[in-house]
Write an enzyme that holds these catalytic residues in place. Structure first.
Site, PDB file in Angstrom:
ATOM      1  N   TYR A 153     -19.506 -20.033 -14.513  1.00  0.00           N
ATOM      2  CA  TYR A 153     -19.998 -19.871 -13.143  1.00  0.00           C
ATOM      3  C   TYR A 153     -21.472 -20.278 -13.087  1.00  0.00           C
ATOM      4  O   TYR A 153     -22.370 -19.521 -13.422  1.00  0.00           O
ATOM      5  CB  TYR A 153     -19.843 -18.430 -12.642  1.00  0.00           C
ATOM      6  CG  TYR A 153     -18.418 -17.922 -12.561  1.00  0.00           C
ATOM      7  CD1 TYR A 153     -17.332 -18.806 -12.536  1.00  0.00           C
ATOM      8  CD2 TYR A 153     -18.144 -16.561 -12.506  1.00  0.00           C
ATOM      9  CE1 TYR A 153     -16.030 -18.326 -12.469  1.00  0.00           C
ATOM     10  CE2 TYR A 153     -16.849 -16.084 -12.430  1.00  0.00           C
ATOM     11  CZ  TYR A 153     -15.799 -16.973 -12.422  1.00  0.00           C
ATOM     12  OH  TYR A 153     -14.504 -16.502 -12.359  1.00  0.00           O
ATOM     13  N   HIS A 164     -10.807 -17.513 -20.458  1.00  0.00           N
ATOM     14  CA  HIS A 164     -10.734 -17.881 -19.034  1.00  0.00           C
ATOM     15  C   HIS A 164      -9.455 -18.644 -18.704  1.00  0.00           C
ATOM     16  O   HIS A 164      -8.865 -18.458 -17.643  1.00  0.00           O
ATOM     17  CB  HIS A 164     -11.981 -18.703 -18.677  1.00  0.00           C
ATOM     18  CG  HIS A 164     -12.387 -18.618 -17.249  1.00  0.00           C
ATOM     19  ND1 HIS A 164     -13.681 -18.790 -16.839  1.00  0.00           N
ATOM     20  CD2 HIS A 164     -11.689 -18.393 -16.111  1.00  0.00           C
ATOM     21  CE1 HIS A 164     -13.754 -18.666 -15.518  1.00  0.00           C
ATOM     22  NE2 HIS A 164     -12.554 -18.431 -15.056  1.00  0.00           N
ATOM     23  N   SER A 212      -9.232 -13.406  -6.789  1.00  0.00           N
ATOM     24  CA  SER A 212      -8.924 -13.955  -5.462  1.00  0.00           C
ATOM     25  C   SER A 212      -7.967 -13.030  -4.691  1.00  0.00           C
ATOM     26  O   SER A 212      -6.963 -13.489  -4.130  1.00  0.00           O
ATOM     27  CB  SER A 212      -8.349 -15.372  -5.562  1.00  0.00           C
ATOM     28  OG  SER A 212      -9.222 -16.228  -6.268  1.00  0.00           O
ATOM     29  N   PRO A 213      -8.271 -11.722  -4.636  1.00  0.00           N
ATOM     30  CA  PRO A 213      -7.348 -10.767  -4.008  1.00  0.00           C
ATOM     31  C   PRO A 213      -7.284 -10.918  -2.497  1.00  0.00           C
ATOM     32  O   PRO A 213      -6.386 -10.367  -1.853  1.00  0.00           O
ATOM     33  CB  PRO A 213      -7.935  -9.404  -4.393  1.00  0.00           C
ATOM     34  CG  PRO A 213      -9.396  -9.671  -4.558  1.00  0.00           C
ATOM     35  CD  PRO A 213      -9.487 -11.050  -5.153  1.00  0.00           C
ATOM     36  N   LEU A 214      -8.243 -11.659  -1.921  1.00  0.00           N
ATOM     37  CA  LEU A 214      -8.244 -11.880  -0.469  1.00  0.00           C
ATOM     38  C   LEU A 214      -7.789 -13.303  -0.145  1.00  0.00           C
ATOM     39  O   LEU A 214      -8.067 -13.812   0.949  1.00  0.00           O
ATOM     40  CB  LEU A 214      -9.663 -11.632   0.079  1.00  0.00           C
ATOM     41  CG  LEU A 214     -10.235 -10.232  -0.213  1.00  0.00           C
ATOM     42  CD1 LEU A 214     -11.711 -10.167   0.135  1.00  0.00           C
ATOM     43  CD2 LEU A 214      -9.455  -9.168   0.548  1.00  0.00           C
ATOM     44  N   GLY A 220     -10.513 -15.365   0.855  1.00  0.00           N
ATOM     45  CA  GLY A 220     -11.137 -14.976   2.132  1.00  0.00           C
ATOM     46  C   GLY A 220     -10.197 -15.066   3.307  1.00  0.00           C
ATOM     47  O   GLY A 220     -10.433 -14.458   4.342  1.00  0.00           O
ATOM     48  N   GLY A 243      -9.140 -12.364   7.731  1.00  0.00           N
ATOM     49  CA  GLY A 243      -9.032 -12.682   9.157  1.00  0.00           C
ATOM     50  C   GLY A 243     -10.368 -13.097   9.758  1.00  0.00           C
ATOM     51  O   GLY A 243     -10.477 -13.281  10.971  1.00  0.00           O
TER      52      GLY A 243
HETATM   53  N1  LIG Z   1     -10.309 -15.737 -13.695  1.00  0.00           N
HETATM   54  C1  LIG Z   1     -10.407 -16.738 -12.878  1.00  0.00           C
HETATM   55  O1  LIG Z   1      -9.992 -17.857 -13.168  1.00  0.00           O
HETATM   56  C2  LIG Z   1     -11.052 -16.535 -11.535  1.00  0.00           C
HETATM   57  C3  LIG Z   1     -10.906 -17.483 -10.502  1.00  0.00           C
HETATM   58  C4  LIG Z   1     -11.495 -17.234  -9.274  1.00  0.00           C
HETATM   59  C5  LIG Z   1     -12.217 -16.071  -9.075  1.00  0.00           C
HETATM   60  N2  LIG Z   1     -12.374 -15.163 -10.106  1.00  0.00           N
HETATM   61  C6  LIG Z   1     -13.138 -13.907  -9.916  1.00  0.00           C
HETATM   62  O2  LIG Z   1     -12.610 -13.223  -8.782  1.00  0.00           O
HETATM   63  C7  LIG Z   1     -13.640 -12.974  -7.832  1.00  0.00           C
HETATM   64  C8  LIG Z   1     -13.090 -13.044  -6.419  1.00  0.00           C
HETATM   65  O3  LIG Z   1     -12.325 -14.207  -6.215  1.00  0.00           O
HETATM   66  P1  LIG Z   1     -12.572 -15.316  -5.096  1.00  0.00           P
HETATM   67  O4  LIG Z   1     -13.980 -15.398  -4.701  1.00  0.00           O
HETATM   68  O5  LIG Z   1     -11.902 -16.529  -5.620  1.00  0.00           O
HETATM   69  O6  LIG Z   1     -11.680 -14.851  -3.866  1.00  0.00           O
HETATM   70  P2  LIG Z   1     -11.598 -13.590  -2.886  1.00  0.00           P
HETATM   71  O7  LIG Z   1     -12.295 -12.421  -3.438  1.00  0.00           O
HETATM   72  O8  LIG Z   1     -10.166 -13.504  -2.531  1.00  0.00           O
HETATM   73  O9  LIG Z   1     -12.362 -14.134  -1.580  1.00  0.00           O
HETATM   74  C9  LIG Z   1     -13.731 -14.327  -1.536  1.00  0.00           C
HETATM   75  C10 LIG Z   1     -14.094 -14.901  -0.186  1.00  0.00           C
HETATM   76  O10 LIG Z   1     -13.832 -13.933   0.829  1.00  0.00           O
HETATM   77  C11 LIG Z   1     -14.993 -13.658   1.605  1.00  0.00           C
HETATM   78  N3  LIG Z   1     -14.995 -12.204   1.821  1.00  0.00           N
HETATM   79  C12 LIG Z   1     -14.967 -11.242   0.866  1.00  0.00           C
HETATM   80  N4  LIG Z   1     -14.915 -10.013   1.421  1.00  0.00           N
HETATM   81  C13 LIG Z   1     -14.892 -10.192   2.752  1.00  0.00           C
HETATM   82  C14 LIG Z   1     -14.829  -9.322   3.863  1.00  0.00           C
HETATM   83  N5  LIG Z   1     -14.770  -7.996   3.687  1.00  0.00           N
HETATM   84  N6  LIG Z   1     -14.822  -9.855   5.121  1.00  0.00           N
HETATM   85  C15 LIG Z   1     -14.885 -11.192   5.293  1.00  0.00           C
HETATM   86  N7  LIG Z   1     -14.945 -12.076   4.277  1.00  0.00           N
HETATM   87  C16 LIG Z   1     -14.956 -11.595   3.020  1.00  0.00           C
HETATM   88  C17 LIG Z   1     -16.159 -14.159   0.780  1.00  0.00           C
HETATM   89  O11 LIG Z   1     -17.170 -14.685   1.610  1.00  0.00           O
HETATM   90  P3  LIG Z   1     -18.726 -14.297   1.492  1.00  0.00           P
HETATM   91  O12 LIG Z   1     -19.146 -14.457   0.079  1.00  0.00           O
HETATM   92  O13 LIG Z   1     -19.340 -15.296   2.412  1.00  0.00           O
HETATM   93  O14 LIG Z   1     -18.812 -12.890   1.983  1.00  0.00           O
HETATM   94  C18 LIG Z   1     -15.538 -15.278  -0.041  1.00  0.00           C
HETATM   95  O15 LIG Z   1     -15.567 -16.464   0.713  1.00  0.00           O
HETATM   96  C19 LIG Z   1     -14.703 -14.034  -8.134  1.00  0.00           C
HETATM   97  O16 LIG Z   1     -15.980 -13.624  -7.706  1.00  0.00           O
HETATM   98  C20 LIG Z   1     -14.620 -14.162  -9.632  1.00  0.00           C
HETATM   99  O17 LIG Z   1     -15.414 -13.157 -10.249  1.00  0.00           O
HETATM  100  C21 LIG Z   1     -11.785 -15.391 -11.307  1.00  0.00           C
END
Ligand SMILES: NC(=O)c1ccc[n+]([C@@H]2O[C@H](COP(=O)([O-])OP(=O)(O)OC[C@H]3O[C@@H](n4cnc5c(N)ncnc54)[C@H](OP(=O)(O)O)[C@@H]3O)[C@@H](O)[C@H]2O)c1
Length: 329
Positions: free
Chosen positions: A56, A130, A208-210, A213, A217
Site C-alpha cells: 500500500y 497477501h 472490502s466488506p462494503l 463503498g 448507498g
Molecule cells: N487483502 C487484500 O487483498 C485487500 C484488498 C483490498 C482491501 N483490503 C483491506 O480492506 C480494507 C477495506 O477494503 P476496501 O477499501 O477495498 O473496501 P470497503 O471497505 O468495502 O470500501 C471502502 C470505500 O467505502 C467508502 N466508505 C467507507 N465507509 C463508508 C461510510 N460509512 N459511508 C460512505 N462511504 C464509506 C470509502 O470512502 P472514503 O475513504 O472516501 O470514506 C471507500 O471508498 C482496506 O483498507 C485494506 O486494508 C485488503
C-alpha cells in the site's frame, strides 16, 4: 467496542480499520498529517485493529513515496501495546493488469524487516501472505512464518485470498490465525470456507466488506479521479447502478428497521453471522470511520441473518470487483 478472538488467542475489536485508502487505491493519497490524525482519532474512538500492507503505497505531491505502513506506525507508536497491527507481504508489484507475487523465503525475510522499520515496531501482530505465490509451496511459507514467530518478529500469521487446500497445508506446518478474504453482501463465495474455518479454528477478516463503498448507498458516480481503482470496478458502472436498485432498496429497508445506515447494516450482517468474522471497512473520513464503528452495536438474530441471506440470494445484483489476477511468472 466488543472484541472477538481470531484463531486461538488474537483478541481484536469486532470491527477493524482498513487503512489502505489513505495511500493506495482511491486516487491521490491523503495528506500524511491528516491521515495520521484520522488513524489516531480512530484509536481514540475505540478501534484497536488496524490493517495495512507493504504494497500500500502512493506518491505524495512532492514526489516522495507515501508508505501506508509508516502512517500507521506514526499514528499508533505510543499506544503500540494497546493495538493489533496487521500487515502483509508477498505482492512485489502491480504489473500490466495483474499482480506480481513473490513469497520466496528471501523476499519474505526482506519484507518483514522493511515492515517492522516502517511500522516503527519490534513485532507484527498478524502477518499475512497477501496473495498465494503459485511457485512457492504453502509448507515453505508456513515454515518461514514459524521461524519469524520463534524470533519474535511476528506473533500470528494469516493468508489473504486463501483457498481450502492451501490453508490446510499451511496450517499443518504453522497454525494459521486468520484468512483475510473478500467478503460482502455482494461477494459471498467464501462462505464455502466456513466449515473449514470452524474445523481449524481460523478467523475470517473480511476485506472490502462494503463492496468498495457501493453498499453504503453514498456513491452514485461512475467516474472517479485518476488512479482510483473504482474506475474499473463493475459495480460502479451506470448499468450496475440500475441493476442494484432493488439491492439498495432492500438494504435501506433493513437499515430503517434498525435506525442504522446501509453501511452499518452491511457490517452488522456479517458480524452477527459468525463470531469469528471481523470486517475491516476502509475510510479516510472521520464521520464514516465513526459510522462504521457503531455497526458493532447492532444486534441481529440468527433468523434475521438467514432472512437477509435469502433476500440477497433472490435480489438481482451486478458483477462486483473480484480482485486483480495474479500473473503467471
Ligand atoms: N487483502 C487484500 O487483498 C485487500 C484488498 C483490498 C482491501 N483490503 C483491506 O480492506 C480494507 C477495506 O477494503 P476496501 O477499501 O477495498 O473496501 P470497503 O471497505 O468495502 O470500501 C471502502 C470505500 O467505502 C467508502 N466508505 C467507507 N465507509 C463508508 C461510510 N460509512 N459511508 C460512505 N462511504 C464509506 C470509502 O470512502 P472514503 O475513504 O472516501 O470514506 C471507500 O471508498 C482496506 O483498507 C485494506 O486494508 C485488503
Amino acid at each position: 467496542m466488543d472484541t472477538r478472538t481470531l484463531g486461538n488467542d488474537l483478541e481484536v475489536t469486532a470491527i477493524g480499520l482498513g487503512c489502505m485508502g489513505f495511500s493506495h487505491g482511491y486516487g491521490k493519497p491523503t495528506d500524511v498529517d491528516e491521515a495520521v490524525k484520522n488513524i489516531r482519532a480512530a484509536f481514540e474512538m475505540g478501534y484497536r485493529f488496524f490493517d495495512t500492507a507493504e504494497i500500500y503505497q502512493g506518491t505524495n505531491p512532492d514526489g516522495s513515496i507515501n508508505y501506508n505502513e509508516s502512517i500507521v506506525g506514526q499514528a499508533l507508536h505510543d499506544v503500540r501495546d494497546q493495538v493489533v497491527i496487521a500487515t502483509k507481504f508477498g505482492i512485489a508489484a502491480h504489473e500490466g493488469n495483474g499482480l506480481k507475487v513473490d513469497s520466496s523465503p528471501e523476499t519474505i525475510r526482506r519484507s518483514v524487516e522493511g515492515s517492522l522499520k516502517r511500522l516503527n515496531t519490534d513485532h507484527i501482530d498478524l502477518y499475512y501472505q497477501h496473495r498465494i505465490d503459485p511457485s512457492v509451496e504453502p509448507e515453505t511459507v508456513a515454515k518461514v512464518m514459524q521461524e519469524l514467530i520463534n524470533e519474535g518478529k511476528i506473533t500470528h500469521w494469516g493468508i489473504s485470498e486463501a483457498n481450502e487446500d492451501y490453508l490446510r497445508r499451511a496450517n499443518a506446518v504453522c497454525k494459521v490465525t486468520a484468512v483475510q478474504n473478500r467478503y460482502s453482501m455482494m461477494y459471498r463465495d467464501y462462505e464455502k470456507l466456513f466449515p473449514v474455518l470452524e474445523e481449524l479454528n481460523v478467523g475470517l477478516v473480511a476485506f472490502s466488506p462494503l463492496a468498495n463503498g457501493l453498499l453504503t448507498g453514498q456513491i452514485h458516480q461512475s467516474k472517479f479521479s485518476e488512479g482510483d481503482l473504482r474506475n474499473k470496478m463493475p459495480q460502479f458502472s451506470e448499468q450496475a447502478y440500475q441493476k442494484n436498485r432493488e439491492l439498495m432498496e432492500l438494504l435501506t429497508k433493513i437499515a430503517d428497521r434498525h435506525a442504522a445506515t446501509p453501511a452499518q447494516i452491511s457490517l452488522a450482517w456479517m458480524i452477527n453471522k459468525k463470531p469469528y468474522i471481523v470486517p475491516i471497512p476502509g475510510s479516510r473520513h472521520l464521520n464514516r470511520i465513526k459510522d462504521n464503528l457503531a455497526a458493532a452495536d447492532i444486534k441481529m438474530s440468527k433468523e434475521e441473518v438467514q432472512q437477509i441471506d435469502a433476500a440477497l440470494d433472490a435480489v438481482p445484483m451486478s458483477d462486483v470487483f473480484g480482485g486483480t489476477k495474479v500473473e503467471k511468472k
